[in-house]
Design a protein around this motif. Sequence first.
Motif, mmCIF file in Angstrom:
data_model
loop_
_atom_site.group_PDB
_atom_site.id
_atom_site.type_symbol
_atom_site.label_atom_id
_atom_site.label_comp_id
_atom_site.label_asym_id
_atom_site.label_seq_id
_atom_site.Cartn_x
_atom_site.Cartn_y
_atom_site.Cartn_z
ATOM 1 N N ALA A 153 55.338 6.004 -54.398
ATOM 2 C CA ALA A 153 54.128 6.817 -54.590
ATOM 3 C C ALA A 153 52.871 5.950 -54.580
ATOM 4 O O ALA A 153 51.921 6.233 -53.810
ATOM 5 N N PRO A 154 52.777 4.882 -55.396
ATOM 6 C CA PRO A 154 51.575 4.023 -55.277
ATOM 7 C C PRO A 154 51.491 3.301 -53.940
ATOM 8 O O PRO A 154 50.385 3.001 -53.465
ATOM 9 N N MET A 155 52.656 3.014 -53.328
ATOM 10 C CA MET A 155 52.632 2.363 -52.018
ATOM 11 C C MET A 155 51.965 3.267 -50.978
ATOM 12 O O MET A 155 51.183 2.807 -50.129
ATOM 13 N N LEU A 156 52.242 4.578 -51.044
ATOM 14 C CA LEU A 156 51.636 5.520 -50.099
ATOM 15 C C LEU A 156 50.120 5.542 -50.251
ATOM 16 O O LEU A 156 49.382 5.632 -49.257
ATOM 17 N N LEU A 157 49.639 5.451 -51.491
ATOM 18 C CA LEU A 157 48.191 5.423 -51.704
ATOM 19 C C LEU A 157 47.567 4.181 -51.084
ATOM 20 O O LEU A 157 46.467 4.239 -50.512
ATOM 21 N N MET A 158 48.236 3.051 -51.203
ATOM 22 C CA MET A 158 47.708 1.826 -50.600
ATOM 23 C C MET A 158 47.715 1.911 -49.068
ATOM 24 O O MET A 158 46.778 1.425 -48.403
ATOM 25 N N LEU A 159 48.738 2.535 -48.519
ATOM 26 C CA LEU A 159 48.805 2.645 -47.061
ATOM 27 C C LEU A 159 47.710 3.541 -46.510
ATOM 28 O O LEU A 159 47.336 3.427 -45.319
ATOM 29 N N CYS A 160 47.186 4.433 -47.325
ATOM 30 C CA CYS A 160 46.075 5.287 -46.874
ATOM 31 C C CYS A 160 44.842 4.448 -46.530
ATOM 32 O O CYS A 160 44.005 4.862 -45.709
ATOM 33 N N LEU A 161 44.719 3.278 -47.175
ATOM 34 C CA LEU A 161 43.565 2.413 -46.894
ATOM 35 C C LEU A 161 43.652 1.775 -45.517
ATOM 36 O O LEU A 161 42.645 1.311 -44.984
ATOM 37 N N THR A 162 44.843 1.753 -44.940
ATOM 38 C CA THR A 162 44.987 1.151 -43.608
ATOM 39 C C THR A 162 44.505 2.066 -42.503
ATOM 40 O O THR A 162 44.094 1.605 -41.434
ATOM 41 N N GLY A 163 44.573 3.386 -42.735
ATOM 42 C CA GLY A 163 44.181 4.336 -41.695
ATOM 43 C C GLY A 163 45.127 4.339 -40.514
ATOM 44 O O GLY A 163 44.770 4.847 -39.439
ATOM 45 N N ASP A 164 46.310 3.805 -40.691
ATOM 46 C CA ASP A 164 47.285 3.702 -39.605
ATOM 47 C C ASP A 164 48.236 4.896 -39.690
ATOM 48 O O ASP A 164 49.120 4.958 -40.552
ATOM 49 N N MET A 165 48.058 5.852 -38.768
ATOM 50 C CA MET A 165 48.880 7.054 -38.798
ATOM 51 C C MET A 165 50.336 6.770 -38.424
ATOM 52 O O MET A 165 51.236 7.521 -38.796
ATOM 53 N N PHE A 166 50.574 5.679 -37.698
ATOM 54 C CA PHE A 166 51.945 5.353 -37.305
ATOM 55 C C PHE A 166 52.796 4.894 -38.494
ATOM 56 O O PHE A 166 54.016 4.844 -38.390
ATOM 57 N N VAL A 167 52.160 4.541 -39.601
ATOM 58 C CA VAL A 167 52.898 4.185 -40.807
ATOM 59 C C VAL A 167 52.734 5.249 -41.894
ATOM 60 O O VAL A 167 53.607 5.413 -42.743
#
Length: 433
Positions: free
Chosen positions: A167-181
């Motif tokens: 769950a916190p990992m998903l929030l951090m990945l939102c900062l990348t803006g990479d839809m493929f991940v």
Amino acid sequence: MKGGPMRNNFTLGDDDKEDDVSARQITFGVNKETPAILKAGGIVDVGRLAFNLLPASDGSSYMGRTWRSAITGEIRMSGKSSWPHFDLADMWTREHLYGSLRQYLKDKHVFLPLPMPYRTWIYHDLFLEKKVMSDASENGMVYAALKVRCIDVPVNAGLWSPIMCYAPMLLMLCLTGDMFVLIPAIFLMLVLYLMSKGMNNPASYRYLRLATLLPRMGFLVVVILRAAGQAQHALGMIAYLVALILLLVDLWKGDLQTVWCYRLNCHYEVIKDLPGRVFICRRHGASHLEHMFGDRGQVDEMIHGMGTWNRNFYLIADINGMLAELRPVHVDDLLKIYDEWCEKSVDLSFYALDSFGVEFPTVRSIGVSHAELQEQCKAFLANVPRDALLYAGGGLGDVSATADNHWAKPAQPEVSKILPKAKPPNMVVETDF
């Protein structure tokens, strides 16, 4: 955790953290006794504790009230109070307990109740599912719960859901803006949630991490490959780095802990039933438990009636629908209870199992002839020490006190007044163990 031994060995919940009575932490193992503490005239002789008897309640008042969180893996009990609030369990029939710490240490019938949360949850699941037991006896459901393999020690065995890290990992990945991940991450979160809820039962909760290992490893590869393409973007690299750290924490504190703690799984074989729904059991599995957590103490022979108390023997009680291990009281535990009582003036209480009394003082007095029962009662009364805690609470008759506030030895009652008038009913006691 809410104070006493019965209160603090279940997993900690968020609403327990602000509890006023949280200083005491009863250790799982037994620490080495300090000779200075046990010297005559010390705190164990001066300090005195009083425990009130819990009022009588329905014998199944806790039945069906436990539940397991599919996310955190914590075992909780529904209701206003998370867990029962009592500090000791008494196998002797008496109305209250009062005496010095040394008297409690010498008493063979007073025990420290250590709840078995996962086994209680399994026990309640059998009850709620109305499963038919192969054993038709009144204790058949307890036997079935004790036969299930699980971990009965308070350790992090990695039984929580991977969502705790994802769950916190998903929030951090939102900062990348990479839809493929992000799209695979959202899909994986949905899969993890559904599987966590679906496998949250005694039959399959232990296999959640194994069932989700393949998709989690695939996602880890995706994150590493996508992170390599973000070398020129500082914010994206930081987000990927934090995400990778969370994924590694999930593998380390979750999967590896599950493998490491697998050796702590065990089940129990009931070798003898005692009155008051107390069971003498033999543990199968977790052979290194005592080396890891310390000795659990020795139960007196008058309780179990066997030649020796092996390290894999357990005394387990069904306390109003809750399974708990009974351990002999240790000086460290009493000192922690005494410190809490001195600092916060908390009310101390005990639960009465009523397994023994003046009519049946030891396990060997159960199921014997009336003449032999009389002889055993006479021998038991003759060997009760002058300062025994059994004189408290009406355990052996009226109690008087001397000027120095120590228990005085009351006049021994006539045996004819305390022994049963008629031959007790035949009781089946298993002795072939």
